[in-house]
Design a protein around this motif. Structure first.
Motif, PDB file in Angstrom:
ATOM      1  N   ALA A 232       9.541  44.530  47.237  1.00  0.00           N
ATOM      2  CA  ALA A 232       9.590  43.892  48.553  1.00  0.00           C
ATOM      3  C   ALA A 232       8.197  43.767  49.153  1.00  0.00           C
ATOM      4  N   GLU A 233       7.386  44.798  48.973  1.00  0.00           N
ATOM      5  CA  GLU A 233       6.004  44.747  49.477  1.00  0.00           C
ATOM      6  C   GLU A 233       5.220  43.648  48.775  1.00  0.00           C
ATOM      7  N   ALA A 234       5.432  43.510  47.464  1.00  0.00           N
ATOM      8  CA  ALA A 234       4.733  42.466  46.723  1.00  0.00           C
ATOM      9  C   ALA A 234       5.136  41.080  47.206  1.00  0.00           C
ATOM     10  N   MET A 235       6.399  40.927  47.597  1.00  0.00           N
ATOM     11  CA  MET A 235       6.880  39.622  48.049  1.00  0.00           C
ATOM     12  C   MET A 235       6.257  39.191  49.367  1.00  0.00           C
ATOM     13  N   ARG A 236       5.676  40.122  50.086  1.00  0.00           N
ATOM     14  CA  ARG A 236       4.976  39.749  51.320  1.00  0.00           C
ATOM     15  C   ARG A 236       3.753  38.891  51.024  1.00  0.00           C
ATOM     16  N   PHE A 237       3.200  39.052  49.825  1.00  0.00           N
ATOM     17  CA  PHE A 237       1.957  38.366  49.488  1.00  0.00           C
ATOM     18  C   PHE A 237       2.114  37.339  48.371  1.00  0.00           C
ATOM     19  N   ASN A 238       3.165  37.473  47.574  1.00  0.00           N
ATOM     20  CA  ASN A 238       3.370  36.559  46.456  1.00  0.00           C
ATOM     21  C   ASN A 238       3.638  35.132  46.947  1.00  0.00           C
ATOM     22  N   GLU A 239       3.085  34.148  46.243  1.00  0.00           N
ATOM     23  CA  GLU A 239       3.214  32.753  46.667  1.00  0.00           C
ATOM     24  C   GLU A 239       3.888  31.875  45.625  1.00  0.00           C
ATOM     25  N   THR A 240       4.450  32.483  44.580  1.00  0.00           N
ATOM     26  CA  THR A 240       5.002  31.660  43.498  1.00  0.00           C
ATOM     27  C   THR A 240       6.478  31.896  43.211  1.00  0.00           C
ATOM     28  N   ILE A 241       6.982  33.099  43.393  1.00  0.00           N
ATOM     29  CA  ILE A 241       8.344  33.417  42.956  1.00  0.00           C
ATOM     30  C   ILE A 241       9.396  32.696  43.795  1.00  0.00           C
ATOM     31  N   ARG A 242      10.295  32.020  43.077  1.00  0.00           N
ATOM     32  CA  ARG A 242      11.402  31.306  43.717  1.00  0.00           C
ATOM     33  C   ARG A 242      12.733  32.034  43.502  1.00  0.00           C
ATOM     34  N   VAL A 243      12.873  32.691  42.358  1.00  0.00           N
ATOM     35  CA  VAL A 243      14.124  33.374  42.023  1.00  0.00           C
ATOM     36  C   VAL A 243      13.830  34.827  41.686  1.00  0.00           C
ATOM     37  N   LEU A 244      14.488  35.738  42.407  1.00  0.00           N
ATOM     38  CA  LEU A 244      14.339  37.169  42.154  1.00  0.00           C
ATOM     39  C   LEU A 244      15.728  37.778  41.988  1.00  0.00           C
ATOM     40  N   ASP A 245      15.962  38.398  40.834  1.00  0.00           N
ATOM     41  CA  ASP A 245      17.260  38.978  40.504  1.00  0.00           C
ATOM     42  C   ASP A 245      17.099  40.483  40.333  1.00  0.00           C
ATOM     43  N   VAL A 246      17.709  41.262  41.223  1.00  0.00           N
ATOM     44  CA  VAL A 246      17.659  42.728  41.127  1.00  0.00           C
ATOM     45  C   VAL A 246      19.080  43.301  41.110  1.00  0.00           C
ATOM     46  N   ARG A 247      20.017  42.582  40.539  1.00  0.00           N
ATOM     47  CA  ARG A 247      21.394  43.051  40.469  1.00  0.00           C
ATOM     48  C   ARG A 247      21.515  44.346  39.661  1.00  0.00           C
ATOM     49  N   GLY A 248      22.596  45.075  39.930  1.00  0.00           N
ATOM     50  CA  GLY A 248      22.946  46.197  39.083  1.00  0.00           C
ATOM     51  C   GLY A 248      22.013  47.376  39.152  1.00  0.00           C
ATOM     52  N   ASN A 249      21.318  47.538  40.247  1.00  0.00           N
ATOM     53  CA  ASN A 249      20.456  48.693  40.442  1.00  0.00           C
ATOM     54  C   ASN A 249      21.072  49.587  41.525  1.00  0.00           C
ATOM     55  N   VAL A 250      20.315  50.474  42.080  1.00  0.00           N
ATOM     56  CA  VAL A 250      20.834  51.348  43.132  1.00  0.00           C
ATOM     57  C   VAL A 250      19.866  51.307  44.314  1.00  0.00           C
ATOM     58  N   ILE A 251      19.550  50.097  44.772  1.00  0.00           N
ATOM     59  CA  ILE A 251      18.573  49.992  45.855  1.00  0.00           C
ATOM     60  C   ILE A 251      19.192  50.406  47.191  1.00  0.00           C
ATOM     61  N   ALA A 252      20.507  50.331  47.309  1.00  0.00           N
ATOM     62  CA  ALA A 252      21.239  50.794  48.497  1.00  0.00           C
ATOM     63  C   ALA A 252      20.721  50.133  49.781  1.00  0.00           C
ATOM     64  N   ASP A 253      21.099  50.703  50.915  1.00  0.00           N
ATOM     65  CA  ASP A 253      20.726  50.116  52.216  1.00  0.00           C
ATOM     66  C   ASP A 253      19.215  50.074  52.414  1.00  0.00           C
ATOM     67  N   GLN A 254      18.530  51.148  51.999  1.00  0.00           N
ATOM     68  CA  GLN A 254      17.086  51.222  52.219  1.00  0.00           C
ATOM     69  C   GLN A 254      16.353  50.124  51.446  1.00  0.00           C
ATOM     70  N   GLY A 255      16.773  49.891  50.207  1.00  0.00           N
ATOM     71  CA  GLY A 255      16.138  48.846  49.413  1.00  0.00           C
ATOM     72  C   GLY A 255      16.417  47.469  49.969  1.00  0.00           C
ATOM     73  N   CYS A 256      17.658  47.256  50.398  1.00  0.00           N
ATOM     74  CA  CYS A 256      18.014  45.973  51.004  1.00  0.00           C
ATOM     75  C   CYS A 256      17.213  45.743  52.280  1.00  0.00           C
ATOM     76  N   ALA A 257      17.037  46.805  53.073  1.00  0.00           N
ATOM     77  CA  ALA A 257      16.265  46.697  54.310  1.00  0.00           C
ATOM     78  C   ALA A 257      14.807  46.370  54.019  1.00  0.00           C
ATOM     79  N   ALA A 258      14.279  46.899  52.905  1.00  0.00           N
ATOM     80  CA  ALA A 258      12.891  46.603  52.533  1.00  0.00           C
ATOM     81  C   ALA A 258      12.727  45.118  52.242  1.00  0.00           C
ATOM     82  N   PHE A 259      13.677  44.543  51.503  1.00  0.00           N
ATOM     83  CA  PHE A 259      13.619  43.103  51.242  1.00  0.00           C
ATOM     84  C   PHE A 259      13.803  42.313  52.537  1.00  0.00           C
ATOM     85  N   ALA A 260      14.629  42.817  53.415  1.00  0.00           N
ATOM     86  CA  ALA A 260      14.845  42.144  54.700  1.00  0.00           C
ATOM     87  C   ALA A 260      13.567  42.095  55.517  1.00  0.00           C
ATOM     88  N   ARG A 261      12.804  43.184  55.518  1.00  0.00           N
ATOM     89  CA  ARG A 261      11.543  43.208  56.276  1.00  0.00           C
ATOM     90  C   ARG A 261      10.566  42.160  55.759  1.00  0.00           C
TER      91      ARG A 261
END
Length: 428
Positions: free
Chosen positions: A322-351
């Motif tokens: 999620a931190e990398a996505m703040r600066f990345n300028e190329t990625i269009r599709v990101l797939d992180v299915r089937g992990n255990v990111i839970a609420d905290q991980g989802c909130a990180a992507f939300a930020r």
């Protein structure tokens, strides 16, 4: 349609000078249908593509068709004989056709019953044929010895640009020999599929030596093999060493690559500007591996599609990405299915989504044990950044109640109301 129905359609081709492609897929065409087809095509000067996949040609029907195509003037360039119960005798007929036919550029023999002898015949034909550009033989019984034969045939071949051999039980030793043949291949191979073949460290090292010199390879599929950390490093180091590499797509999902192999993959992402698609799913890279990949995409690389499903990521790994996505300028599709990111991980992507992500159009966080708190955070991010490029959000198979679902639906409605030209699909 069966033989009789196929024969009726085939007869119509006899006088047709307009139709360029015919698809007889899954119509139970057998020897009689194939025979009638060759009779009908005798004077045809228009047909360029013939698809016969999923029929019942067998060796005899395949021989009837190939004997005809070996000498016929019909301008067929694309021939699909997949899933037809073709064995070694049929493969021998195919090989003889390839020696004499200079028009066919694409041949699909996937999911048949071609074993060692048939593979040897085709390999010898490849050494003489310069017109065939695409060969698909996935799902046969090529095996280690058959792959060795193909390696020998490739040394003399000049025309092949795409080779698909997935699911052939080739094994590490067979891929070693195939890779050595590829190193001497005189053609310009652009696509290679060796998925599900037991490729291990030894083969990875030979493939690394091959890709270190390959100037035309754009797509490599090694899905569901046994590279491990050492094999991943050998392969990636080969690509990195090749300044002329034009690699665009790499699939190394399901290869037991862990935190120790992720840095080599990250280095490849950072160094190869041509690489736009990376499949890393089903590798236990964990948060440390995610940190390495995140470091590569934060300010560098050209990745547009990154798949990290089922990689044993947690909230920490999600945080790095999620931190990398703040600066990345190329990625269009990101797939992180089937992990255990839970609420905290989802909130990180939300930020990150709240303030940036002007290019990312698809984010999939399904199967991640996300609950309502994560859904609320994502909903707020969507409402605060209605100009984001996101059009597909995967939140399926989590633990989101009707309250979280309502929050996401409200966010979707607001986004689409403010930006009438944008449709946001949320899969809950």
């Amino acid at each position: 349609m069966g033989d009789e129905g196929c024969a009726y359609v085939a007869d119509a081709l006899a006088l047709n000078d307009v139709c360029k492609a015919v698809d007889f897929t899954s119509n139970a065409m057998g020897v009689l249908g194939a025979t009638q087809l060759t009779v009908a095509l005798e004077g045809n000067a228009a047909l360029e593509e013939l698809v016969l996949g999923g029929n019942a040609l067998g060796d005899e029907g395949c021989k009837v068709l190939c004997d005809f195509l070996a000498t016929s003037s019909v301008p067929i360039e694309i021939l699909n004989l997949s899933s037809n119960g073709i064995g070694d005798e049929g493969a021998a007929a195919v090989a003889e056709m390839l020696r004499r036919n200079t028009r066919i550029t694409s041949l699909d023999l996937s999911n048949n019953m071609i074993d060692y002898e048939g593979t040897v015949d085709i390999a010898k034909a490849l050494a003489e044929n310069a017109s065939l550009a695409e060969l698909r033989m996935g799902g046969n019984y090529v095996g280690s010895m058959g792959a060795s034969a193909l390696g020998e045939g490739l040394k003399a071949n000049e025309g092949l640009t795409e080779l698909a051999l997935g699911g052939n039980d080739i094994g590490d030793g067979g891929v070693v020999q195939l890779a050595r043949g590829l190193q001497e291949h005189k053609g310009a191979l652009t696509s290679l599929d060796l998925g599900n073949n037991g490729v291990g460290v030894a083969a990875a090292k030979e493939l690394g030596a091959y890709v270190a010199k390959a100037k035309d390879l754009k797509k490599l599929n090694l899905y569901m093999n046994e590279l491990g950390d050492e094999g991943a490093k050998a392969l990636c180091d080969g690509f990195v060493a090749n300044a002329k590499s034009v690699l665009e797509s790499l699939d190394i999902g399901g290869n037991n690559i862990g935190p120790g192999g992720a840095p080599a993959v990250a280095e490849l992402v950072k160094e190869r500007a041509s690489l736009v698609t990376l499949e890393m799913g089903y590798n236990p890279i964990g948060p440390k591996g995610a940190e390495a990949i995140a470091g590569a995409i934060k300010y560098g690389g050209s990745l547009e599609t990154l798949r990290l499903g089922w990689c044993k990521l947690d909230k920490e790994g999600a945080g790095h990405l999620a931190e990398a996505m703040r600066f990345n300028e190329t990625i269009r599709v990101l797939d992180v299915r089937g992990n255990v990111i839970a609420d905290q991980g989802c909130a990180a992507f939300a930020r990150s989504l709240r303030i940036v992500c002007e290019r990312m159009t698809e984010l999939d966080m399904g199967y991640n044990e996300i609950k309502d708190d994560g859904a609320y955070a994502m909903a707020e991010a969507l409402k605060q950044n209605t100009d984001a490029a996101l059009v597909e959000l995967g939140m399926q198979n989590n633990y989101i109640s009707k309250f979280g679902s309502v929050a996401l639906q409200e966010a979707k409605d607001i986004v689409e109301e403010i930006n009438s030209e944008r449709t946001l699909n949320i899969n809950i």
